[in-house]
Write a protein that holds these residues in place. Structure first.
Motif, PDB file in Angstrom:
ATOM      1  N   SER A  33       1.056  -1.166  -0.079  1.00  0.00           N
ATOM      2  CA  SER A  33       0.028   0.097   0.122  1.00  0.00           C
ATOM      3  C   SER A  33       1.062   1.344   0.213  1.00  0.00           C
ATOM      4  O   SER A  33       0.177   1.879  -0.799  1.00  0.00           O
ATOM      5  N   ASN A  50      -0.646   7.676  -1.020  1.00  0.00           N
ATOM      6  CA  ASN A  50      -2.003   6.744  -1.420  1.00  0.00           C
ATOM      7  C   ASN A  50      -3.454   6.914  -0.216  1.00  0.00           C
ATOM      8  O   ASN A  50      -4.308   6.932  -0.740  1.00  0.00           O
ATOM      9  N   PHE A  51      -2.794   7.434   1.092  1.00  0.00           N
ATOM     10  CA  PHE A  51      -3.592   7.414   2.035  1.00  0.00           C
ATOM     11  C   PHE A  51      -4.482   8.910   1.983  1.00  0.00           C
ATOM     12  O   PHE A  51      -5.393   8.604   2.472  1.00  0.00           O
ATOM     13  N   GLU A  53      -4.431  10.583  -0.721  1.00  0.00           N
ATOM     14  CA  GLU A  53      -4.696  10.452  -1.432  1.00  0.00           C
ATOM     15  C   GLU A  53      -6.579   9.538  -1.175  1.00  0.00           C
ATOM     16  O   GLU A  53      -7.723   9.951  -1.848  1.00  0.00           O
ATOM     17  N   LEU A  54      -6.572   8.683  -0.224  1.00  0.00           N
ATOM     18  CA  LEU A  54      -7.693   8.070  -0.402  1.00  0.00           C
ATOM     19  C   LEU A  54      -8.896   8.627   0.458  1.00  0.00           C
ATOM     20  O   LEU A  54      -9.981   8.785   0.519  1.00  0.00           O
ATOM     21  N   PHE A  55      -8.001   9.656   1.660  1.00  0.00           N
ATOM     22  CA  PHE A  55      -8.788  10.340   2.579  1.00  0.00           C
ATOM     23  C   PHE A  55      -9.246  11.315   2.235  1.00  0.00           C
ATOM     24  O   PHE A  55     -10.538  11.888   2.757  1.00  0.00           O
ATOM     25  N   ASP A  57     -10.240  11.182  -1.524  1.00  0.00           N
ATOM     26  CA  ASP A  57     -11.413  11.311  -2.112  1.00  0.00           C
ATOM     27  C   ASP A  57     -12.671  11.131  -1.874  1.00  0.00           C
ATOM     28  O   ASP A  57     -13.558  10.760  -0.680  1.00  0.00           O
ATOM     29  N   PHE A  60     -14.765   7.976  -1.357  1.00  0.00           N
ATOM     30  CA  PHE A  60     -14.425   7.263  -0.004  1.00  0.00           C
ATOM     31  C   PHE A  60     -15.102   7.368   0.810  1.00  0.00           C
ATOM     32  O   PHE A  60     -15.546   6.978   2.133  1.00  0.00           O
TER      33      PHE A  60
END
Length: 64
Positions: A33, A50-51, A53-55, A57, A60
């Protein structure tokens, strides 16, 4: 003492299967990850990007 040794000997196969099929894939997923991978090329280390970008988004956030 001999009874305990036999018990541990019989536990080895089940413990090794749990390690192989449960814990090793979880650790590999966590390790991977931290990398960006685009398919056929080499992966590059991106750290916590990556994290982040995830939070950030929106999809998400709605799914949670």
């Amino acid at each position: 003492m001999r009874k305990n040794l036999n018990a541990y000997f019989f536990l080895i196969p089940s413990v090794s299967l749990v390690l192989i099929f449960n814990y090793i894939p979880i650790l590999q997923a966590f390790y991977r990850s931290f990398f960006q991978w685009r398919g056929g090329s080499n992966s590059t280390f991106v750290g916590f990007a990556n994290f982040a970008e995830l939070f950030h988004d929106r999809a998400f956030g709605i799914s949670a």
